[in-house]
Each structure stands twice: as C-alpha cells, then as structure tokens.
Design a protein around this motif. Structure first.
Motif, short mmCIF file in Angstrom:
data_model
loop_
_atom_site.label_atom_id
_atom_site.label_comp_id
_atom_site.label_asym_id
_atom_site.label_seq_id
_atom_site.Cartn_x
_atom_site.Cartn_y
_atom_site.Cartn_z
N HIS A 74 -0.06 6.29 20.72
CA HIS A 74 -0.98 6.32 19.58
C HIS A 74 -1.05 7.72 18.96
O HIS A 74 -2.01 8.05 18.28
CB HIS A 74 -2.39 5.88 20.01
CG HIS A 74 -2.51 4.40 20.20
ND1 HIS A 74 -2.64 3.53 19.16
CD2 HIS A 74 -2.51 3.66 21.33
CE1 HIS A 74 -2.72 2.29 19.64
NE2 HIS A 74 -2.64 2.34 20.95
N ARG A 75 -0.02 8.51 19.19
CA ARG A 75 -0.05 9.89 18.70
C ARG A 75 0.40 9.92 17.24
O ARG A 75 1.47 10.42 16.90
CB ARG A 75 0.84 10.78 19.58
CG ARG A 75 0.65 12.26 19.33
CD ARG A 75 1.31 13.05 20.43
NE ARG A 75 0.67 12.77 21.72
CZ ARG A 75 1.26 12.92 22.91
NH1 ARG A 75 2.53 13.32 22.96
NH2 ARG A 75 0.61 12.68 24.03
N ASP A 76 -0.43 9.38 16.40
CA ASP A 76 -0.20 9.40 14.96
C ASP A 76 -1.38 10.12 14.32
O ASP A 76 -2.52 9.66 14.40
CB ASP A 76 -0.07 7.97 14.42
CG ASP A 76 0.50 7.95 13.01
OD1 ASP A 76 0.10 8.81 12.20
OD2 ASP A 76 1.35 7.08 12.73
N TRP A 77 -1.12 11.24 13.68
CA TRP A 77 -2.18 12.09 13.17
C TRP A 77 -2.67 11.65 11.79
O TRP A 77 -3.65 12.21 11.29
CB TRP A 77 -1.70 13.54 13.10
CG TRP A 77 -1.40 14.12 14.44
CD1 TRP A 77 -0.20 14.16 15.07
CD2 TRP A 77 -2.34 14.72 15.33
NE1 TRP A 77 -0.31 14.75 16.30
CE2 TRP A 77 -1.63 15.11 16.49
CE3 TRP A 77 -3.71 14.97 15.27
CZ2 TRP A 77 -2.24 15.74 17.56
CZ3 TRP A 77 -4.32 15.59 16.34
CH2 TRP A 77 -3.59 15.97 17.47
N VAL A 78 -2.02 10.68 11.19
CA VAL A 78 -2.41 10.28 9.83
C VAL A 78 -3.85 9.77 9.77
O VAL A 78 -4.64 10.21 8.93
CB VAL A 78 -1.42 9.23 9.28
CG1 VAL A 78 -1.93 8.67 7.95
CG2 VAL A 78 -0.05 9.84 9.10
N PRO A 79 -4.29 8.82 10.64
CA PRO A 79 -5.67 8.36 10.55
C PRO A 79 -6.69 9.47 10.78
O PRO A 79 -7.70 9.57 10.07
CB PRO A 79 -5.76 7.29 11.64
CG PRO A 79 -4.35 6.86 11.87
CD PRO A 79 -3.53 8.08 11.65
N ALA A 80 -6.45 10.32 11.80
CA ALA A 80 -7.40 11.39 12.10
C ALA A 80 -7.49 12.38 10.95
O ALA A 80 -8.59 12.78 10.54
CB ALA A 80 -7.00 12.09 13.39
N LEU A 81 -6.34 12.81 10.42
CA LEU A 81 -6.36 13.78 9.32
C LEU A 81 -6.98 13.18 8.07
O LEU A 81 -7.71 13.87 7.34
CB LEU A 81 -4.94 14.26 9.04
CG LEU A 81 -4.30 15.14 10.12
CD1 LEU A 81 -2.87 15.51 9.74
CD2 LEU A 81 -5.14 16.40 10.34
N THR A 82 -6.71 11.91 7.81
CA THR A 82 -7.31 11.26 6.65
C THR A 82 -8.83 11.25 6.76
O THR A 82 -9.56 11.55 5.79
CB THR A 82 -6.80 9.81 6.53
OG1 THR A 82 -5.37 9.83 6.39
CG2 THR A 82 -7.42 9.11 5.34
N THR A 83 -9.34 10.94 7.94
CA THR A 83 -10.79 10.91 8.15
C THR A 83 -11.39 12.30 8.01
O THR A 83 -12.45 12.47 7.38
CB THR A 83 -11.10 10.34 9.54
OG1 THR A 83 -10.51 9.04 9.66
CG2 THR A 83 -12.59 10.24 9.76
N VAL A 84 -10.74 13.30 8.58
CA VAL A 84 -11.26 14.67 8.50
C VAL A 84 -11.31 15.15 7.05
O VAL A 84 -12.30 15.76 6.60
CB VAL A 84 -10.40 15.62 9.36
CG1 VAL A 84 -10.76 17.07 9.09
CG2 VAL A 84 -10.59 15.29 10.84
N VAL A 85 -10.26 14.88 6.29
CA VAL A 85 -10.22 15.32 4.90
C VAL A 85 -11.33 14.66 4.08
O VAL A 85 -12.05 15.33 3.31
CB VAL A 85 -8.83 15.02 4.28
CG1 VAL A 85 -8.86 15.24 2.78
CG2 VAL A 85 -7.78 15.91 4.93
N ILE A 86 -11.50 13.36 4.23
CA ILE A 86 -12.54 12.66 3.47
C ILE A 86 -13.93 13.15 3.89
O ILE A 86 -14.81 13.38 3.04
CB ILE A 86 -12.42 11.14 3.68
CG1 ILE A 86 -11.09 10.65 3.10
CG2 ILE A 86 -13.58 10.40 3.03
CD1 ILE A 86 -10.80 9.18 3.40
N PHE A 87 -14.13 13.35 5.17
CA PHE A 87 -15.41 13.81 5.69
C PHE A 87 -15.75 15.21 5.16
O PHE A 87 -16.86 15.46 4.66
CB PHE A 87 -15.37 13.79 7.22
CG PHE A 87 -16.69 14.08 7.88
CD1 PHE A 87 -17.89 13.81 7.25
CD2 PHE A 87 -16.71 14.61 9.16
CE1 PHE A 87 -19.10 14.07 7.88
CE2 PHE A 87 -17.92 14.87 9.80
CZ PHE A 87 -19.12 14.60 9.16
#
Length: 663
Positions: free
Chosen positions: A327-340
């Motif tokens: 599950h080492r895909d940074w796209v969901p985490a980075l997307t959430t951080v940017v929007i937040f």
C-alpha cells in the motif's frame, strides 16, 4: 408398510438424508410387488414413490426462512417495548431503567438469532444483513420513537447554526458572531443541511434530526463492508465485525453533527485506498487510478470543509498505510495533505491563528489531553455505573482485538493494513485534548479495525482471500477436481457450525457487549432529553428577547441554547472561574444581578434555569440540586428580578432596570 423392493431397486444407491433423489426413467417400469392390501384386491395403478412427494422441498424452504423467526420475534418484542415505555420520569440511569423488559428480551433474541445465523454457511447471505439492520433499529431508532423532541444539546446547537446560515444569507466573521464564527469557517455540513431544509420545505432541521443517528449509522455500513471484504471473504468474520462495531460504537458521533458525516466519508476514503491502491499478491495493477484519485479527492474535500479533526485523523491513517509495501502509494496521502493545508491557510486561517498558541502548548501533554475538566466527572450511582459500562465495553472489544491478532495468525499478515489504520489515531493523544474529547475520538476512529480483529477472536477459524485462493489452487493441483474442492470447502464450514453449537462462550460475549451498549449509549438521557415543556419555555424566552439581550444560565444544556446567536448573547456561569461560582452560591441574587448589568436597551437581561441544566449539573459534578434550589429561591425572593415565565421544566426571570439593579 413399505412394499418389498425389486432387485433393480436394490441396485440403486440410497439417497442422502434430506436430499431429493434424481428421478429414474426405466425402459419398462417393473410392476410393484403387491403389499398386504393387494392380496385380496389387485390394483393396476402404480404406487407413488414417496421420495417424489414435495415435503422435502417444503422443508428446504422452511430452513431457508427459519432465520426470520428470531428476527421477527425480536422486532415484535421491541415494538411492544416501545409502546409500553414511559420516559416522562427518567432517573440517573437514563433510558436503562425506563425501558420495558420486553426490549431487553428482544435484544437478547436478536443477538442469539444473529449468532446462530451468521455461523451457518448454509444460510443465505442476506440474513446477517437483516439482523444488523434490526440491531440498528433497536439501537438508534428507539430514542427517536420514545422521545417527542430531539436529544442532545449539541444537536440543538447545530440546528441553530443551520438556522443562522439560512437567515444570515452567507458566512460571517468573528467580528459579527464571535466564537461561533468557527462554524462559518467549516461550513460544509451546515450548508448541506440548509439546502436540505429548503428542499424538504420543513421549518428547521429539528424536524428530522431526531432520526439522524439512524441515518448516519446506515451511512457507515457500506464503507465498513468494503473495508472488511478487502481482507476476507468469510462472511462470518465480516458480519460479526460489523455487529461488534455497531454494538461498541457508544461514543455518540452519530448525532446531528459534522462529525457524523465526516466519519462516514473518512471510512469511504479508506475503502477506496485499500481496495484500489493495494498491490496484494497477484492483484492487477492500478486500473483507472486517476478516476479513483478524483473520487477520493472529492471525499477529502467534503471532509476538510466540514470538520476540523477528521482530516488530521485521515492523514495519519493514510501515512500509516504507506508503511506497508503493498500500500506504499503516496498519492492519496499527499492529496489529502495538500487539500487540508489549502483550507487551513485560507478559509480556516482566522480560527487557527487564534487557537494555534494553545494547540502548540498541548502537544506532548498526554495527561492534560486525556484529563477531564470541571463539570465532566460523573457523579451519582447512575452516572458512575453507565460510565463504567462504557469503559468496560470498549476495553473488552480492545482485549478481544488483541486476542484475535494473537489467535488468528493468518490475519497478522493479510490484514496488517487494517491493523495499522486501527493504531494510527493513537498518536493524536499526544497532539491535542480537543476540548477533553480526544480520548473518545481516538476510540471512535480505531474501532472499525478493532472490531474486525475482535470478531476474529470469536470465530473458530477465519478464511482470508489469499488463504482461500491458495487452498483452492492446492486442491486443484492434487487432482481433486471441482466436486472435491467444493466438498473440501464445505467440510470445515460444517465443522465450524457443529463447533459453534457447543461454543456458548462467544455468544455470551457478543450478548454481553450488545446489552452493554444500551447503558453506554443511553445512560445519560436524563441530561440529553429535553421534554416539550422545556422546549416551549426556552422558545417563549427567545420570542420575548429583543436584539442585544443577554441570557444567563447555569450551563448550556438546554434546547435552542444557540438560537439567534448573532443577535443575543449568552453567559453560562458554571463555565466561569471556580471562585466566581462560589460567590454565586454564597449570594446568588446580588452576584447574578451584577453579572447581568450593563445590557443596553432595547436588550434585556434574563436568568434561565431548566430541568436539563439541573440534570447536567448534578450528574457531572458541578452543583448539587440543593445548591441550584438555593440559587433559584434567592432570585425568586429578590426585588432585583421579576418572573417572566414558568412551567414544570423551568423558570425565567428578567433583571429589573429600575432602582439601580446594576449597582
């Protein structure tokens, strides 16, 4: 008497018990040997083969609908209990002692029926879902049916925010509405509710918010199923985990609030990430990743604009998933951080700028973050008992989760991502107190994962997707054939059923947890319930109060406490410094009159004391009933106040402006 068999009949294999034999088509049907009744009367009609009669087929239908019996019985008992429960006089145990005994019997029957049904692989898959829906009705719809008014002061507060948004026509700043501007900086939920109120054509959200706990709980069902099915196809494990989740989810995030929707969206994002971004075994590549990133991004946006805490919980959960290789895909985490961050640095910046110093000071203060403040310590037998019921329920589920992790070794690898998601919220205890509620929010966010592993502890064995695939492949390689593979799959299932019939222990654990939910969730209904008389009294006060008025009350635990908050001020003296509270208890009328002075006309100053304030003060260790009686009697005798309204739920007094009341 069965007629004697012919050699042709004896050569056919005996059918399995309960099965329907395949009909034979002989070239010439041999005549049936005559029975005793044919010795005197010869019959030319062939005798009917009893195995071809329909009772076996009807028996199958009966087995198919048999799970409906306990379900319908439980719902019937529940309906009877609702009709015969009186909530007009709640004690310190809340709804627990008010419920008719038929309710408890119905809940026990429902739990036993669920456990019997879910462990039998021969039952159709829809029956566990039907039982879970029955559980939600008994858990989350009972209060809506019993109480004529919506529960919980915070739900009434959010109704006031929706009403303000409708009347103000737009978002406002702290200069206009003070501390309440925080809701205008996270307006997603309230804007959606304002649109819903207009769409339905109702007077306010109070018309339907009593049913919100049931609606928001149903919203959690689909993402929960998607998450659990990511790691197993064992429907026993899936539905037992769902049951445990609902039975242990007493925290109360399901009321009319932004948290209720944000939590469902949070689970939705996790479901998308776990199912569409994983690379488990020989799973196919990321097909349509852009589409699923857009879906997850839309859910994240809805979360970020609606609630302050949930985006932070989502970020730590997504980062925890990155610790697992598949599950080492940074796209969901980075997307959430940017929007937040984008929202925090724009719309939410005014609130965060003011709150940032306190937030920084609370980092690392675990003791302070989990400590309860003044007025939040349960007092009295009922409050203490229901508080311990909630603690024991949560502790038992967590212990079961640990046992499931140790006992079901296959899950430690296969469901490792869910284990990390369950543990991810724990560091938030170090970050903030969240108004002394962080420990409850952490418990709520880790519960989906904990319920999954706790369910595994109650089952004799579990089957994961990987284990099932390897077992089928091994059987196929051994030349067993499709029929042998199917039989091999059925054998452990039948053994599990037989073992389950002897394993009363897991059923008792499940039953105890389900019954413990009621005091944990409804044990403080004496605080949370506002009878129609109290609603009418407060509404009469707000109809009377002019713009610029001030309302003084013991605490904010009464309905409509935030009505017209853009034009009317509030002061809750039990939230003040303890020394000042002691001054009020010592000389109530004079001290309150000084506090209420200075209101400019056309505004007036009012003192409000209601049943809900008394219940909250007594059960949470603020002031005793005798002390509140002393305050009310002092105000009633004082010439500084005059009575305005009174009924069985409370009193309203107005501060006189003549005669130097404010000196």
């Amino acid at each position: 008497m069965r007629p004697p068999t012919t050699p042709r009949e004896r050569s056919a294999p005996e059918p399995a018990p309960g099965s329907t034999p395949a009909p034979t088509v002989p070239d010439e049907a041999p005549p049936k040997a005559p029975g005793p009744s044919h010795e005197r009367h010869e019959s030319h009609e062939p005798m009917t083969d009893l195995s071809d009669l329909p009772p076996v087929r009807l028996g199958r239908r009966g087995r198919a609908v048999r799970p409906a019996v306990p379900l319908l019985a439980a719902l019937a008992l529940w309906g009877y209990a609702v009709r015969h429960t009186d909530v007009s006089r709640l004690d310190d145990f809340g709804l627990v002692t008010a419920l008719h005994p038929a309710f408890w019997a119905g809940l026990a029957v429902l739990t036993a029926g669920f456990w019997w049904t879910v462990r039998d692989p021969r039952r159709p898959g829809g029956w566990p879902a039907a039982y879970v829906l029955g559980l939600l009705l008994m858990e989350r719809a009972t209060q809506a049916l019993l109480y004529p008014t919506p529960l919980y002061a915070w739900a009434w507060k959010h109704d006031g925010v929706v009403e303000h948004l409708l009347t103000a026509g737009g978002l406002q700043t702290a200069d206009q509405v003070g501390d309440m501007a925080v809701y205008d900086q996270w307006p997603g939920f309230f804007a959606a509710q304002a649109a819903l109120v207009r769409l339905l054509g109702v007077e306010s959200a109070a018309m339907y918010m009593a049913w919100w706990p049931l609606v928001s709980s149903l919203m959690l069902l689909l993402p929960l199923l998607l998450i659990y099915r990511t790691f197993t196809e064992d429907r026993r494990l899936i539905w037992t985990a769902v049951w445990l989740f609902y039975a242990a989810n007493w925290v109360g995030q399901d009321y009319f609030s932004p948290q209720s929707v944000a939590f469902a969206l949070h689970l939705g994002v996790l479901a998308v990430v776990l199912r569409r971004y994983g690379r488990a075994g020989e799973a196919p590549g990321r097909q349509g990743q852009a589409v699923w990133t857009a879906v997850a991004g839309a859910l994240v946006v809805a979360i970020v604009i609606s609630h302050q805490l949930t985006p932070g919980m989502l970020v730590v959960s997504l980062l925890a998933l990155c610790l697992v290789r598949r599950h080492r895909d940074w796209v969901p985490a980075l997307t959430t951080v940017v929007i937040f961050l984008a929202w925090c640095l724009t719309a939410a910046l005014p609130f965060l700028s003011a709150a940032l110093p306190d937030m920084i000071r609370s980092v690392g203060d675990i003791g302070g973050n989990v400590a309860t403040g003044y007025g939040t310590t349960p007092t009295g037998t009922g409050a203490v008992a229901t508080s311990w019921a909630a603690r024991l329920l949560s502790g038992s589920v967590l212990l079961l989760a640990v046992a499931g992790i140790v006992r079901q070794r296959v899950l430690r690898h296969r469901a490792m991502p869910l284990l990390l998601v369950a543990a991810a919220p724990l560091p938030m205890l170090v970050a903030s107190s969240y108004g002394s509620e962080m420990i409850f929010r952490v418990l709520m966010f880790l519960l989906p994962g904990a319920a999954f592993f706790a369910a595994a502890a109650l089952l004799p064995e579990v089957r994961t997707l990987t284990a099932e695939a390897r077992a089928v492949e091994a059987r196929g390689a051994g030349g067993a054939g499709a029929d042998s593979a199917a039989a091999a799959r059925r054998r452990p299932a039948r053994a599990a059923v037989r073992g389950g019939l002897r394993a009363e222990g897991p059923l008792l654990v499940l039953l105890a947890g389900t019954l413990a939910f009621v005091p944990s969730y409804s044990g403080k209904d004496r605080i949370n319930y506002f009878p129609p008389e109290e609603v009418a009294l407060v509404r009469q006060l707000f109809d009377r109060a002019a713009e610029g008025s001030t309302i003084v009350a013991a605490n904010r635990n009464y309905p409509l406490a935030y009505a017209s908050y853009g034009t009317i001020d509030h002061y809750w003296f039990l939230e003040d410094d303890r020394r000042h509270i002691d001054e009020i208890v010592k000389d109530p009328a004079a001290t309150l009159a000084r506090d209420m002075a200075g209101v400019e006309r056309p505004g007036r100053a009012y003192f409000l004391l209601t049943r809900g304030q008394r219940a909250d003060s007594e059960m949470n260790g603020q002031l005793t009933g005798a002390q509140l009686d002393r305050i009310q009697e002092s105000v009633a005798r004082s010439e500084l106040f005059r009575p305005v309204a009174e009924n069985s739920a409370g009193v309203v007094y107005e501060l006189r402006t003549e005669g130097g009341a404010g000196r």
